[in-house]
Design a protein around this motif. Structure first.
Motif, PDB file in Angstrom:
ATOM      1  N   THR A 136       0.843  -1.205   0.000  1.00 42.10           N
ATOM      2  CA  THR A 136       0.000   0.000   0.000  1.00 42.10           C
ATOM      3  C   THR A 136       0.872   1.246   0.000  1.00 42.10           C
TER       4      THR A 136
ATOM      5  N   ARG B 296      -0.973  -0.197  14.085  1.00 48.28           N
ATOM      6  CA  ARG B 296      -1.190  -1.371  13.227  1.00 48.28           C
ATOM      7  C   ARG B 296      -1.638  -2.536  14.097  1.00 48.28           C
TER       8      ARG B 296
ATOM      9  N   GLU C 145       0.841   2.751  11.601  1.00 50.08           N
ATOM     10  CA  GLU C 145       0.162   2.418  10.343  1.00 50.08           C
ATOM     11  C   GLU C 145       0.729   3.282   9.236  1.00 50.08           C
TER      12      GLU C 145
ATOM     13  N   ARG D 224      -5.130   4.875   4.094  1.00 48.54           N
ATOM     14  CA  ARG D 224      -5.791   3.573   4.093  1.00 48.54           C
ATOM     15  C   ARG D 224      -7.279   3.860   4.087  1.00 48.54           C
ATOM     16  N   PRO D 225      -7.952   3.625   3.010  1.00 50.54           N
ATOM     17  CA  PRO D 225      -7.454   3.035   1.765  1.00 50.54           C
ATOM     18  C   PRO D 225      -6.542   4.003   1.004  1.00 50.54           C
ATOM     19  N   LYS D 226      -5.808   3.456   0.071  1.00 52.58           N
ATOM     20  CA  LYS D 226      -4.797   4.222  -0.652  1.00 52.58           C
ATOM     21  C   LYS D 226      -5.363   5.452  -1.376  1.00 52.58           C
TER      22      LYS D 226
END
Length: 114
Positions: free
Chosen positions: A12, A58, A91, A105-107
Motif C-alpha cells: 500500500t 497497526r 500504520e 488507508r485506503p490508498k
C-alpha cells in the motif's frame, strides 16, 4: 512539498508513493522505521491528522498483541510510548501535503490532498 512516511516493504505504501509520483510530484520520503519520529514530531503528526495514537496503531502487527495494546484502559501517553519504542506499529502510509495530512488507508485517500 509532499512528505510520505513510507515503508518500502508495504505494498500500500509503495502504491501511494507511485500515485504521488504520477501526480507529477517527487515527495520527501521518510522511512520512519530507519529514521524514527521523536515524541514532538509524532504528536505534531497526530494533531495534523486529527487522530489519536490508537487510530494509527497497526493492529495486525504481531507486536500489537504481544504488548497487550488492545487494552482499552491504556492511555494515549502509553500508546504514544509504544509507537515511539516500536515504530513498526505505526500504520502506513501517512502523507503530508500543503492540503492536509492523511493516513492513506485506503490508498485512494491520498487523492484528497494531492
Amino acid at each position: 512539498m509532499i512528505t510520505i512516511l513510507h515503508n518500502p516493504r508495504c505494498s500500500t505504501s509503495r502504491t501511494v508513493l507511485a500515485m504521488i509520483r504520477d501526480s507529477g510530484t517527487e515527495p520527501t520520503i521518510v522511512d520512519y522505521q530507519k529514521s524514527p519520529l521523536d515524541r514532538r514530531a509524532l504528536v505534531s503528526l497526530l494533531i495534523a491528522l486529527e487522530l489519536s495514537p490508537r487510530d494509527i496503531i497497526r493492529t495486525k502487527e504481531p507486536l500489537y498483541k504481544e504488548l497487550g495494546l488492545a487494552d482499552e484502559t491504556l492511555t494515549d501517553q502509553q500508546l504514544l510510548d509504544a509507537l515511539l519504542d516500536h515504530p513498526i506499529l505505526i500504520e502506513r502510509p501517512i502523507v503530508l501535503s500543503p492540503k492536509g495530512a492523511r493516513l492513506c488507508r485506503p490508498k485512494e485517500r491520498v487523492l484528497e490532498i494531492l
